[in-house]
Scaffold this motif. Structure first.
Motif, short mmCIF file in Angstrom:
data_model
loop_
_atom_site.label_atom_id
_atom_site.label_comp_id
_atom_site.label_asym_id
_atom_site.label_seq_id
_atom_site.Cartn_x
_atom_site.Cartn_y
_atom_site.Cartn_z
N GLY A 61 -9.13 3.78 3.08
CA GLY A 61 -9.50 5.19 3.18
C GLY A 61 -10.72 5.36 4.07
O GLY A 61 -11.48 4.42 4.30
N ARG B 142 -4.93 7.94 -11.46
CA ARG B 142 -4.22 6.86 -10.77
C ARG B 142 -4.30 5.57 -11.58
O ARG B 142 -5.08 5.47 -12.53
CB ARG B 142 -4.85 6.60 -9.40
CG ARG B 142 -4.87 7.81 -8.47
CD ARG B 142 -5.62 7.49 -7.21
NE ARG B 142 -5.69 8.65 -6.31
CZ ARG B 142 -5.50 8.56 -4.99
NH1 ARG B 142 -5.25 7.40 -4.43
NH2 ARG B 142 -5.59 9.62 -4.23
N HIS C 184 -12.35 2.96 0.64
CA HIS C 184 -11.59 2.46 -0.53
C HIS C 184 -10.36 1.69 -0.08
O HIS C 184 -9.78 1.95 0.98
CB HIS C 184 -11.21 3.62 -1.47
CG HIS C 184 -10.04 4.43 -1.07
ND1 HIS C 184 -10.13 5.63 -0.39
CD2 HIS C 184 -8.71 4.23 -1.25
CE1 HIS C 184 -8.93 6.13 -0.20
NE2 HIS C 184 -8.05 5.30 -0.68
N VAL C 185 -9.95 0.77 -0.94
CA VAL C 185 -8.66 0.07 -0.80
C VAL C 185 -7.93 0.21 -2.13
O VAL C 185 -8.56 0.29 -3.18
CB VAL C 185 -8.84 -1.41 -0.43
CG1 VAL C 185 -9.24 -1.60 1.03
CG2 VAL C 185 -9.81 -2.11 -1.35
N SER D 209 0.35 -1.27 -4.61
CA SER D 209 -1.03 -1.75 -4.81
C SER D 209 -1.77 -0.82 -5.77
O SER D 209 -2.73 -1.20 -6.43
CB SER D 209 -1.76 -1.79 -3.47
OG SER D 209 -1.84 -0.46 -2.91
N LYS E 11 -10.76 6.36 10.65
CA LYS E 11 -11.02 5.19 9.79
C LYS E 11 -12.01 4.21 10.43
O LYS E 11 -12.38 3.20 9.84
CB LYS E 11 -9.71 4.46 9.51
CG LYS E 11 -8.58 5.30 8.93
CD LYS E 11 -8.85 5.68 7.50
CE LYS E 11 -7.69 6.47 6.92
NZ LYS E 11 -6.50 5.64 6.62
N ALA F 38 0.82 -1.21 0.00
CA ALA F 38 0.00 0.00 0.00
C ALA F 38 0.85 1.26 0.00
O ALA F 38 2.00 1.26 0.47
CB ALA F 38 -0.90 0.02 1.24
N GLY F 39 0.25 2.30 -0.50
CA GLY F 39 0.87 3.62 -0.42
C GLY F 39 0.20 4.42 0.67
O GLY F 39 -0.29 3.85 1.66
N GLY F 40 0.17 5.73 0.50
CA GLY F 40 -0.44 6.58 1.51
C GLY F 40 0.51 6.84 2.67
O GLY F 40 1.70 6.52 2.62
N ARG F 41 -0.06 7.37 3.76
CA ARG F 41 0.77 7.77 4.92
C ARG F 41 0.93 6.66 5.96
O ARG F 41 1.97 6.52 6.59
CB ARG F 41 0.13 8.99 5.60
CG ARG F 41 0.18 10.27 4.78
CD ARG F 41 -0.52 11.42 5.51
NE ARG F 41 -1.91 11.07 5.84
CZ ARG F 41 -2.94 11.20 4.99
NH1 ARG F 41 -2.71 11.66 3.77
NH2 ARG F 41 -4.16 10.85 5.33
N THR F 42 -0.11 5.84 6.15
CA THR F 42 -0.10 4.89 7.27
C THR F 42 1.10 3.96 7.30
O THR F 42 1.70 3.75 8.35
CB THR F 42 -1.41 4.08 7.30
OG1 THR F 42 -2.52 4.97 7.40
CG2 THR F 42 -1.44 3.08 8.44
N PRO F 43 1.47 3.32 6.16
CA PRO F 43 2.45 2.23 6.26
C PRO F 43 3.91 2.63 6.42
O PRO F 43 4.75 1.75 6.61
CB PRO F 43 2.24 1.46 4.96
CG PRO F 43 1.65 2.41 3.99
CD PRO F 43 0.94 3.46 4.78
N ASN G 272 3.62 6.54 -4.66
CA ASN G 272 3.70 5.40 -3.74
C ASN G 272 5.00 4.63 -3.92
O ASN G 272 5.57 4.10 -2.95
CB ASN G 272 2.50 4.48 -3.93
CG ASN G 272 1.21 5.10 -3.41
OD1 ASN G 272 1.24 5.97 -2.53
ND2 ASN G 272 0.09 4.69 -3.96
N ARG H 189 -0.24 6.82 -7.93
CA ARG H 189 -0.75 8.09 -8.44
C ARG H 189 -0.01 8.40 -9.73
O ARG H 189 1.16 8.03 -9.91
CB ARG H 189 -0.51 9.19 -7.41
CG ARG H 189 -1.28 9.02 -6.11
CD ARG H 189 -0.63 8.03 -5.15
NE ARG H 189 -1.31 7.97 -3.86
CZ ARG H 189 -1.10 8.79 -2.86
NH1 ARG H 189 -0.23 9.77 -3.02
NH2 ARG H 189 -1.75 8.68 -1.72
C1 6PG Z 1 -3.00 5.47 -1.88
C2 6PG Z 1 -3.17 4.16 -1.15
C3 6PG Z 1 -4.53 4.15 -0.56
C4 6PG Z 1 -4.30 4.30 0.93
C5 6PG Z 1 -5.52 4.80 1.64
C6 6PG Z 1 -5.18 5.17 3.09
O1 6PG Z 1 -2.47 5.49 -2.99
O2 6PG Z 1 -3.39 6.48 -1.27
O3 6PG Z 1 -2.77 3.06 -1.72
O4 6PG Z 1 -5.32 3.04 -0.82
O5 6PG Z 1 -3.88 3.06 1.47
O6 6PG Z 1 -5.98 5.96 0.95
O7 6PG Z 1 -4.24 6.21 3.02
P1 6PG Z 1 -3.53 6.79 4.35
O8 6PG Z 1 -2.69 5.68 4.88
O9 6PG Z 1 -2.72 7.96 3.86
O10 6PG Z 1 -4.66 7.17 5.30
#
Ligand code: 6PG
Length: 260
Positions: free
Chosen positions: A150, A184, A154-155, A81, A207, A53-58, A94, A84
């Motif tokens: 999200g 994306r 969303h996943v 996964s 969440k 996964a991307g985003g901030r959490t991981p 990501n 952008r």
């Molecule tokens: C992305 C991710 C997306 C992400 C969720 C949660 O490209 O943003 O792959 O699916 O996992 O949006 O994002 P946060 O971890 O930033 O809350």
């Protein structure tokens, strides 16, 4: 309509807080990859296909994973996964997150990490072409997929009511997200459904509603695409688990990881 039996939750793990969750998730991923490597021992050229996964959490999870000596780094082939439609060195990329945290001479070689874009695409047609090119290189199925979630449920970049949710053939498609960055590409549902290990990493109170909808609402992935991962292992903290109707306490001892 109840969820198909294959989609009943397999496992929920709740850590005390975000820091404990990052450690717990890294530990779990390392253990799963080490176990998978064991099953492939002696198979020349065997590799493990992983989508992250991307985003901030991981980020915290990946930083801890990078320090875990159990991970069979030479065997991994890693994909985002979703991605952008930006240049690979863009802060929103990501693949940039994965490169910054996992690529290192002692861990993942640059050629083991698959970028979807080698430059910022100019048109939606460019995004579609990149998705088609990536889809030709993707594995048939992933050994391990780690998703985030999200607040809208969303996943990957499978957003509620996205046409991509109805994609049955292709492995990766171009999408237009309801949030920035709009353009994306994303793995399609079939790549989540065929994953050997499917994990979802979710932190924070914002969440909690999405987690409850994904795990406990009536089966309706168009509304809550996170339900496509319902069968997986959900790695939560107390905050993101707060609205589960069957509350789960934190994993005993889910404090700072002994390896950290
Ligand atoms: C992305 C991710 C997306 C992400 C969720 C949660 O490209 O943003 O792959 O699916 O996992 O949006 O994002 P946060 O971890 O930033 O809350």
């Amino acid at each position: 309509m109840t969820a198909p039996a294959a989609h009943r939750p397999q496992e929920l793990i709740v850590a005390r807080d975000a820091a404990a969750l990052a450690a717990l998730a890294a530990d779990r991923i390392a253990r799963e990859l080490a176990a998978l490597a064991g099953t492939r021992a002696g198979q020349p050229g065997a590799n493990l296909a992983v989508a992250l996964a991307g985003g901030r959490t991981p980020r915290g999870c990946y930083e801890q994973l990078a320090r875990d000596r159990r991970v069979p780094w030479p065997m991994l082939t890693v994909w985002p996964s979703d991605e952008r439609a930006v240049a690979p060195d863009d802060p929103a990329s990501n693949v940039r997150l994965l490169r910054e945290t996992l690529v290192d001479p002692d861990r993942l070689r640059p050629d083991q990490l698959h970028a979807v874009f080698d430059a910022a695409p100019r048109t939606h047609a460019d995004v579609e072409a990149a998705a088609a090119s990536a889809a030709r290189r993707l594995p048939e199925r992933f050994d391990l997929v780690l998703l985030g979630l999200g607040a809208d449920g969303h996943v990957a970049s499978l957003f509620p009511r996205s046409p991509a949710l109805a994609e049955l053939e292709r492995r990766m498609v171009a999408v237009r997200a309801p949030v920035e960055p709009v353009e994306r590409v994303t793995l399609t549902p079939r790549m989540l459904e065929t994953a050997g290990n499917l994990m979802v990493l979710v932190s924070g109170r914002a969440k909690a509603d999405a987690v409850a909808r994904a795990l406990e609402d009536e089966w309706d992935p168009q509304t809550t695409p996170g339900q496509l991962a319902r069968r997986g292992t959900w790695l939560l903290d107390v905050e993101s688990a707060a609205e589960l109707r069957r509350p789960r306490g934190a994993v005993p001892g889910s404090g700072p990881h002994p390896l950290s």
